[in-house]
Design an enzyme around this catalytic site. Structure first.
Site, mmCIF file in Angstrom:
data_model
loop_
_atom_site.group_PDB
_atom_site.id
_atom_site.type_symbol
_atom_site.label_atom_id
_atom_site.label_comp_id
_atom_site.label_asym_id
_atom_site.label_seq_id
_atom_site.Cartn_x
_atom_site.Cartn_y
_atom_site.Cartn_z
ATOM 1 N N SER A 128 0.843 -1.195 0.000
ATOM 2 C CA SER A 128 0.000 0.000 0.000
ATOM 3 C C SER A 128 0.875 1.240 0.000
ATOM 4 C CB SER A 128 -0.914 0.033 1.227
ATOM 5 O OG SER A 128 -1.563 1.293 1.329
ATOM 6 N N TYR A 183 -1.325 -0.235 10.287
ATOM 7 C CA TYR A 183 -1.434 -0.558 8.867
ATOM 8 C C TYR A 183 -0.208 -0.052 8.117
ATOM 9 C CZ TYR A 183 -3.555 -1.003 4.228
ATOM 10 O OH TYR A 183 -3.817 -1.348 2.928
#
Length: 246
Positions: free
Chosen positions: A141, A155
């Site tokens: 990501s 995350y």
């Protein structure tokens, strides 16, 4: 003839969203495709049937890939059924987000088990199954490089770890011409992050190209990295983010 004719690809998390687009592209390029999925078995079966409509060889296996034993067993099943492994694409992940003080005590372990340990274990297993010239591609990501707001500490940390893993794999496997690369999408229009969702406009604010990307665009980049043309590309991180990181 497809550029991946005769190859076997495994897509972990390959029945929905970006993973489904990658599975479709692998099939379109001629590969036999194994898919590991965690849940929604009926949807997975329908997807498998869809891919098989044009004669593709597809084999799906349910497994919780945060469980090392389950992941190892599922990969063995797919390699036996399809006759080996040439391409690994790790897509599955989780997003545990929220205020720092609200994280559960096990949030770190759950996040890293799926986002970091699973792709590492899968890569290690894949390397034992691959011949010379294999491909290992991990989907990360863009928040690994730029976190635009609060709530994403775990995350971002887990996705950032994938860059170091990818560079290490490139060095460890280079003598066998097995490449390892990382793809970092920005906002992509999927079920989890729809382009018309309540936070979509805010999500697009950092972009140079003011739209969500598509899963097919990510699949196109993965297809290049899986192809013979990318044999000299390894240890690299590719951002496909509409200018998020510009």
């Amino acid at each position: 003839m497809g550029v991946l004719d005769g190859k076997v690809a495994l897509v972990i998390g390959g029945t929905r969203g970006i993973g489904a687009a990658i599975s479709r592209r692998m099939v379109a390029d001629g590969a036999s495709v194994g898919i590991i999925y965690r849940s929604r078995a009926n949807d997975a079966q329908r997807f498998e049937n869809e891919l098989r409509e044009n004669g593709a060889r597809v084999f799906t296996v349910p497994a919780d890939v945060s469980d090392v034993t389950a992941l190892d067993h599922a990969m063995d099943q797919i390699a036996r059924h399809l006759g080996g492994l040439d391409i690994l694409v790790s897509v599955a992940g989780t997003a545990i987000v929220g205020p720092l003080e609200a994280y559960a005590d096990d949030a770190f372990d759950r996040s890293f088990a799926l986002n970091v340990r699973a792709p590492f274990v899968a890569a290690k297993k894949a390397a034992s199954l691959m011949a010379k010239g294999g491909r290992i591609i991990t989907i990360g990501s863009i928040v690994a490089d730029r976190m635009p707001g609060g709530g994403g500490t775990l995350y971002a940390a887990s996705k950032a770890a994938l860059g170091g893993m990818t560079r290490g794999l490139a060095r460890d496997l280079g003598a066998r011409e097995i490449t390892a690369n990382l793809v970092q999408p920005g906002p992509i229009d999927t079920e989890r992050n729809p382009a018309d969702g309540p936070n979509a406009a805010l999500t697009r604010a950092p972009l140079a190209i003011s739209r969500h990307g598509t899963a097919d665009e990510v699949a196109g980049l993965v297809a290049y990295l899986a192809s013979p043309e990318a044999g000299f590309v390894t240890g690299a991180t590719y951002n496909i983010d509409g200018g998020w990181s510009a």
